[in-house]
Design a protein around this motif. Sequence first.
Motif, short mmCIF file in Angstrom:
data_model
loop_
_atom_site.label_atom_id
_atom_site.label_comp_id
_atom_site.label_asym_id
_atom_site.label_seq_id
_atom_site.Cartn_x
_atom_site.Cartn_y
_atom_site.Cartn_z
N LYS A 2 0.69 -1.12 0.24
CA LYS A 2 0.09 -0.11 -0.23
C LYS A 2 0.62 0.99 0.05
O LYS A 2 0.54 2.59 0.44
CB LYS A 2 -1.32 -0.08 1.32
N ILE A 3 2.07 1.13 0.14
CA ILE A 3 2.58 1.77 -0.26
C ILE A 3 2.73 2.65 -1.37
O ILE A 3 2.97 2.62 -2.48
CB ILE A 3 4.57 1.86 0.17
N SER A 4 2.09 4.32 -1.41
CA SER A 4 1.95 5.20 -2.63
C SER A 4 2.84 5.60 -3.47
O SER A 4 4.20 5.49 -3.03
CB SER A 4 1.74 6.94 -1.67
N ASN A 5 2.71 5.52 -4.93
CA ASN A 5 3.56 5.00 -5.63
C ASN A 5 4.58 4.70 -5.36
O ASN A 5 5.66 5.04 -6.44
CB ASN A 5 3.74 6.40 -5.69
N SER A 6 4.48 3.59 -4.77
CA SER A 6 6.10 2.34 -4.85
C SER A 6 6.12 1.71 -6.55
O SER A 6 7.27 1.27 -6.47
CB SER A 6 5.77 1.72 -3.93
N SER A 7 4.74 1.27 -7.02
CA SER A 7 5.19 0.85 -8.10
C SER A 7 5.29 2.06 -9.15
O SER A 7 5.90 1.24 -10.81
CB SER A 7 4.16 -0.41 -8.40
N LYS A 8 5.82 3.14 -9.94
CA LYS A 8 6.20 3.63 -10.20
C LYS A 8 7.30 3.36 -11.41
O LYS A 8 7.45 3.51 -12.14
CB LYS A 8 5.91 5.35 -10.13
N LEU A 9 8.23 3.09 -10.32
CA LEU A 9 9.43 2.22 -10.99
C LEU A 9 9.08 2.21 -12.54
O LEU A 9 9.91 1.90 -12.72
CB LEU A 9 10.39 2.53 -9.79
N LEU A 10 8.46 0.96 -12.14
CA LEU A 10 8.08 -0.09 -12.92
C LEU A 10 7.72 0.21 -14.55
O LEU A 10 8.11 -0.38 -15.88
CB LEU A 10 6.50 -0.76 -13.14
N ASP A 11 7.44 1.52 -14.72
CA ASP A 11 7.55 2.39 -15.53
C ASP A 11 8.45 2.64 -16.88
O ASP A 11 8.87 2.84 -17.61
CB ASP A 11 6.59 3.97 -15.77
N PHE A 12 9.76 2.35 -15.62
CA PHE A 12 11.15 2.56 -16.26
C PHE A 12 11.76 1.33 -16.60
O PHE A 12 13.04 1.81 -16.72
CB PHE A 12 11.87 3.63 -16.14
N ILE A 13 11.24 0.04 -16.32
CA ILE A 13 11.55 -1.67 -15.89
C ILE A 13 11.00 -1.99 -17.82
O ILE A 13 10.30 -1.91 -17.53
CB ILE A 13 11.63 -2.11 -15.33
N PRO A 14 11.64 -1.68 -18.92
CA PRO A 14 11.14 -2.62 -19.56
C PRO A 14 10.74 -4.35 -18.79
O PRO A 14 11.43 -4.50 -18.57
CB PRO A 14 13.03 -3.16 -20.57
N ASP A 15 9.88 -4.46 -20.18
CA ASP A 15 9.19 -6.29 -20.04
C ASP A 15 9.88 -7.27 -20.25
O ASP A 15 9.32 -7.79 -19.17
CB ASP A 15 7.86 -5.64 -21.08
N VAL A 16 10.58 -6.95 -20.82
CA VAL A 16 11.92 -8.07 -20.83
C VAL A 16 12.67 -8.37 -19.12
O VAL A 16 12.82 -9.44 -19.32
CB VAL A 16 12.14 -8.52 -21.90
N VAL A 17 12.37 -7.45 -19.18
CA VAL A 17 13.56 -7.46 -18.08
C VAL A 17 12.26 -8.22 -16.57
O VAL A 17 13.09 -8.59 -15.80
CB VAL A 17 14.30 -6.13 -17.31
N VAL A 18 11.33 -7.48 -16.20
CA VAL A 18 10.41 -7.56 -15.88
C VAL A 18 10.23 -9.05 -16.05
O VAL A 18 10.05 -9.95 -14.50
CB VAL A 18 9.49 -7.48 -15.72
N LYS A 19 10.15 -10.04 -17.26
CA LYS A 19 10.04 -11.37 -16.93
C LYS A 19 11.35 -12.34 -16.82
O LYS A 19 10.70 -12.99 -16.01
CB LYS A 19 9.67 -11.76 -18.33
N LYS A 20 12.24 -11.30 -17.21
CA LYS A 20 13.49 -12.29 -16.96
C LYS A 20 13.63 -12.65 -15.26
O LYS A 20 13.92 -13.08 -14.71
CB LYS A 20 14.17 -11.99 -17.03
N ALA A 21 13.07 -11.38 -14.50
CA ALA A 21 13.44 -11.04 -13.26
C ALA A 21 12.62 -12.02 -12.67
O ALA A 21 12.62 -12.90 -11.74
CB ALA A 21 13.51 -9.92 -12.59
N ILE A 22 11.55 -12.38 -12.88
CA ILE A 22 10.18 -13.42 -12.27
C ILE A 22 10.65 -15.04 -13.10
O ILE A 22 10.71 -15.11 -11.90
CB ILE A 22 9.64 -12.94 -12.89
#
Length: 224
Positions: free
Chosen positions: A103-123
């Motif tokens: 619930k930390i406000s705006n804590s997910s905004k950083l995701l806008d700057f991370i490429p989809d492929v990086v998120v996929k690989k990290a997961i």
Amino acid sequence: MKNYSLYLVPGFLTDKTIYKDFLLDERLKCKVLEFIAPLDKNEPIEEYAKRMAELIGETENIVLLGTSFGGILSIEIAKHISVDKLILVSSVKDRSEMNPLMKISNSSKLLDFIPDVVVKKAIETGYSIGSKIVPDLKEIKSEEIGEMIHGIDGKLEKWIIKKINNWKGENEVDDFLHLHGDKDSVFPLKNIKNFVLIKDGNHNMIMVKSQEIRDKVVGFITKK
């Protein structure tokens, strides 16, 4: 007894795989509502839920069952169609039940700057490591689960994380069943109200305690 149509909504990082036993259970007339692609990274969950609701063929005697994020999404879908019963598994009914870290406000905004492929690989990397050392992941490790995780694209996952972080909705369905485990580390039990306990249930209990959960679902749907 009414002839209910049960729609199953997957959770974060999951698909119809987690409902395999439900689909084979002859007591349940059910189908999975697969995720659709967000129109864009900022599509509101309310609009996304409206589009999901349009995938439901029936107009009456509808039961929605959502697991984890699928429960949140089910709550929003129920605001666009007439839902007789709602079932939440390892989920939350409103923002007060969420893990404070989510619930930390705006804590997910950083995701806008991370490429989809990086998120996929990290997961994918996180699952590969976690399935070897994390008890909750080790108990569900299988070829099917591996294929499910590796089938993500990163884009949908980013969108879901942002929607969870900013969700401020609440359940409006009066006839609901909330099944929650006492070992859920994602949505700790201490924050959950008005639930039915699944003893020794963790966040993966939709799979590892499928029989117990299906029995309770059947009982809830068929009760007068």
